[in-house]
Motif scaffolding. Structure first.
Motif: not given
Length: 87
Positions: A1-27
């Motif tokens: 995996m190239e460095i651009s693939g690793i960076i894009s995986a991190i950025v997509i992971g951040i977005v997916i993590g935040v969206l997943g956190r928004l889906v779960v109700p409560g704190r």
């Protein structure tokens, strides 16, 4: 995996993590770094699952793959939140 693939995986992971956190109700009682890690793992597992199901073969945006990744992230955030609440 190239460095651009690793960076894009991190950025997509951040977005997916935040969206997943928004889906779960409560704190949620988990930190930002844990949310990012859950997002990265959910993004990788969701991509593998979508490829296994054959839904990620289109040329455009793979909405079903994104949905699978967000659901996996929400499940991961909820599971870690419950595990932390038991302590």
């Amino acid at each position: 995996m190239e460095i651009s693939g690793i960076i894009s995986a991190i950025v997509i992971g951040i977005v997916i993590g935040v969206l997943g956190r928004l889906v779960v109700p409560g704190r949620q009682r988990i930190g930002v770094l844990v949310t990012i890690l859950v997002g990265i793992v959910a993004a990788l597992l969701g991509t593998a699952l979508a490829q296994g199901l054959g839904v990620s073969d289109s040329g455009g945006v793979d909405w079903i793959e994104w949905l699978i990744q967000i659901v996996l992230a929400a499940l991961g955030v909820a599971a870690l939140d419950r595990a932390k609440a038991r302590r």
